[in-house]
Write a protein that holds these residues in place. Structure first.
Motif, PDB file in Angstrom:
ATOM      1  N   HIS A  75      13.855  12.019  23.656  1.00  0.00           N
ATOM      2  CA  HIS A  75      13.376  10.934  22.813  1.00  0.00           C
ATOM      3  C   HIS A  75      13.587  11.325  21.351  1.00  0.00           C
ATOM      4  CE1 HIS A  75      11.143   9.109  26.234  1.00  0.00           C
ATOM      5  NE2 HIS A  75      10.940  10.372  26.575  1.00  0.00           N
ATOM      6  N   ARG A  76      14.019  10.359  20.546  1.00  0.00           N
ATOM      7  CA  ARG A  76      14.165  10.605  19.110  1.00  0.00           C
ATOM      8  C   ARG A  76      13.827   9.324  18.353  1.00  0.00           C
ATOM      9  NH1 ARG A  76      17.851  14.108  15.513  1.00  0.00           N
ATOM     10  NH2 ARG A  76      17.711  13.052  13.498  1.00  0.00           N
ATOM     11  N   THR A  88      10.524   9.409   4.626  1.00  0.00           N
ATOM     12  CA  THR A  88      11.274   9.506   5.880  1.00  0.00           C
ATOM     13  C   THR A  88      10.520  10.370   6.888  1.00  0.00           C
ATOM     14  OG1 THR A  88      12.523  11.428   5.081  1.00  0.00           O
ATOM     15  CG2 THR A  88      13.487   9.246   4.723  1.00  0.00           C
ATOM     16  N   GLY A  89      10.771  10.122   8.147  1.00  0.00           N
ATOM     17  CA  GLY A  89      10.158  10.917   9.205  1.00  0.00           C
ATOM     18  C   GLY A  89      11.028  10.927  10.447  1.00  0.00           C
ATOM     19  N   ILE A  90      11.017  12.046  11.154  1.00  0.00           N
ATOM     20  CA  ILE A  90      11.760  12.194  12.415  1.00  0.00           C
ATOM     21  C   ILE A  90      10.828  12.821  13.443  1.00  0.00           C
ATOM     22  CG2 ILE A  90      13.731  13.237  13.595  1.00  0.00           C
ATOM     23  CD1 ILE A  90      15.166  13.376  10.929  1.00  0.00           C
ATOM     24  N   GLN A  95       9.130  18.134  18.207  1.00  0.00           N
ATOM     25  CA  GLN A  95       9.516  18.514  16.851  1.00  0.00           C
ATOM     26  C   GLN A  95       9.329  17.314  15.916  1.00  0.00           C
ATOM     27  OE1 GLN A  95      13.443  20.642  16.704  1.00  0.00           O
ATOM     28  NE2 GLN A  95      13.500  20.155  18.886  1.00  0.00           N
ATOM     29  N   TYR A  96       9.019  17.603  14.671  1.00  0.00           N
ATOM     30  CA  TYR A  96       8.900  16.519  13.702  1.00  0.00           C
ATOM     31  C   TYR A  96       9.227  17.039  12.308  1.00  0.00           C
ATOM     32  CZ  TYR A  96       4.396  18.552  12.331  1.00  0.00           C
ATOM     33  OH  TYR A  96       3.422  19.410  11.892  1.00  0.00           O
ATOM     34  N   SER A  97       9.667  16.133  11.458  1.00  0.00           N
ATOM     35  CA  SER A  97       9.918  16.452  10.056  1.00  0.00           C
ATOM     36  C   SER A  97       9.548  15.244   9.215  1.00  0.00           C
ATOM     37  CB  SER A  97      11.383  16.843   9.814  1.00  0.00           C
ATOM     38  OG  SER A  97      12.230  15.711   9.964  1.00  0.00           O
ATOM     39  N   ASN A 142      11.556  -1.868   2.123  1.00  0.00           N
ATOM     40  CA  ASN A 142      12.358  -1.958   3.334  1.00  0.00           C
ATOM     41  C   ASN A 142      11.909  -0.922   4.363  1.00  0.00           C
ATOM     42  OD1 ASN A 142      15.012  -0.652   4.797  1.00  0.00           O
ATOM     43  ND2 ASN A 142      15.119  -2.886   4.721  1.00  0.00           N
ATOM     44  N   LEU A 143      11.811  -1.345   5.602  1.00  0.00           N
ATOM     45  CA  LEU A 143      11.493  -0.452   6.719  1.00  0.00           C
ATOM     46  C   LEU A 143      12.681  -0.411   7.667  1.00  0.00           C
ATOM     47  CD1 LEU A 143       9.555   1.326   8.387  1.00  0.00           C
ATOM     48  CD2 LEU A 143       8.745  -0.776   9.490  1.00  0.00           C
ATOM     49  N   LYS A 144      13.130   0.809   7.954  1.00  0.00           N
ATOM     50  CA  LYS A 144      14.244   1.010   8.877  1.00  0.00           C
ATOM     51  C   LYS A 144      13.832   2.019   9.934  1.00  0.00           C
ATOM     52  CE  LYS A 144      19.224   1.933   8.949  1.00  0.00           C
ATOM     53  NZ  LYS A 144      20.406   2.213   8.125  1.00  0.00           N
ATOM     54  N   ALA A 145      14.026   1.677  11.205  1.00  0.00           N
ATOM     55  CA  ALA A 145      13.640   2.561  12.301  1.00  0.00           C
ATOM     56  C   ALA A 145      14.712   2.533  13.389  1.00  0.00           C
ATOM     57  CB  ALA A 145      12.285   2.153  12.886  1.00  0.00           C
TER      58      ALA A 145
END
Length: 298
Positions: free
Chosen positions: A252-253, A271-273, A285-287, A233-236
């Motif tokens: 932007h997020r 997961t990624g942000i 910023q990213y995680s 599953n892909l969720k964005a």
């Protein structure tokens, strides 16, 4: 008189019903009233990551253990032109590296509810309420010139917290994708911990001496949630926030989650942000996180 008329009506209706062809009971489909319009789902899980090395391990590394927990729930109510969707995402995790104090590696409170009225097969008018914050204190870890490190407080519960109210139009051509155009959006940014002033001078856009900031803006949200394969599953979720007073500084997020289901109770989650918000930092910023763990769906 009225009672006599009512009895005659019942007798007449019974006679008509008896004259009709009888219906087999096993041909009648009984649908529970509570499940006609509702779609509900929820997931809870625990992730555990661990690594250890012998004292003579030449590849290098540090002993560590990480533990995380999450709870996700979603409900969707649809009746004719009316639609009500609510979503909850709660995540918290800590990591303990050798010779270091434990520290968190994920912390998220996300609550969202939206009411919509269908204008056409693909367009809806909606009203939306969204809340975003964290559970525990957050620190920036700085190395000291003489060795060691110090912890600088930069965030806490309700510091920051974002409460957003939005009304506008939604484009929903499929069940797994939609676009929300929040033409009238108001966002409150809360910073209720005054100790954060030293660690985070910008205070997330909240002026010194105050605990809340109000913004009137345009908001665009794109949601995608689909199974790419049977167990993948892909969720964005992409969010654009443009304050009408400062259109030169647009936030932007992007939140992305890729989940692979190994079996009924085990899953792998990537997961990624990616975040750009000048009220927090001038740079992007990213995680990113990768976890394997126990998953229970209901």
């Amino acid at each position: 008189m009225k009672t006599s008329f009512f009895l005659l009506f019942l007798l007449g209706w019974s006679g008509v019903a008896m004259a009709q062809k009888p219906t087999r009971l096993d041909s009648i489909k009984v649908v529970p009233i509570d499940t006609v319009y509702w779609k509900r789902s929820a997931q809870a899980g625990i992730n555990l990551n661990q690594g250890s090395f012998s004292s003579n391990w030449k590849g290098g590394g540090v002993n560590s253990i990480a533990l995380g927990a999450f709870f996700n729930a979603k409900s969707d109510y649809m009746q004719r032109r009316f639609n009500w969707t609510s979503e909850v995402q709660l995540q918290y995790g800590i990591v303990k590296n050798q010779n270091q104090d434990s520290r968190k590696n994920v912390d998220r409170i996300f609550l969202d509810t939206k009411v919509g009225h269908r204008l056409s097969p693909v367009w809806l008018a909606f009203g939306n309420l969204n809340f975003l914050s964290q559970f525990a204190t957050g620190y920036r870890y700085e190395q000291l010139p003489g060795g060691g490190e110090r912890n600088v407080l930069i965030s806490n519960f309700f510091a920051p917290a974002y409460l957003t109210e939005s009304v506008g139009l939604e484009y929903k051509p499929t069940t797994y994708f939609n676009l929300q155009f929040g033409l009238g959006t108001i966002r409150q940014t809360f910073v209720t911990d005054d100790a954060i002033t030293a660690g985070e001078p910008t205070r997330y856009g909240v002026a010194p001496g105050k605990n809340v900031r109000n913004e009137f803006a345009f908001q665009l949200i794109a949601n995608f949630d689909r199974n790419l394969m049977e167990n993948l599953n892909l969720k964005a979720r992409y969010q654009l926030f443009a304050n009408y007073a400062t259109l030169n500084a647009i936030d932007h997020r992007l939140d992305i989650s890729l989940t692979a289901k190994v079996n009924k109770y085990v899953n792998v989650n990537l997961t990624g942000i990616v975040l750009y918000d000048k009220d927090q930092d001038d740079a992007i910023q990213y995680s990113q996180g990768l976890a394997i763990g126990f998953l229970y769906s209901f």
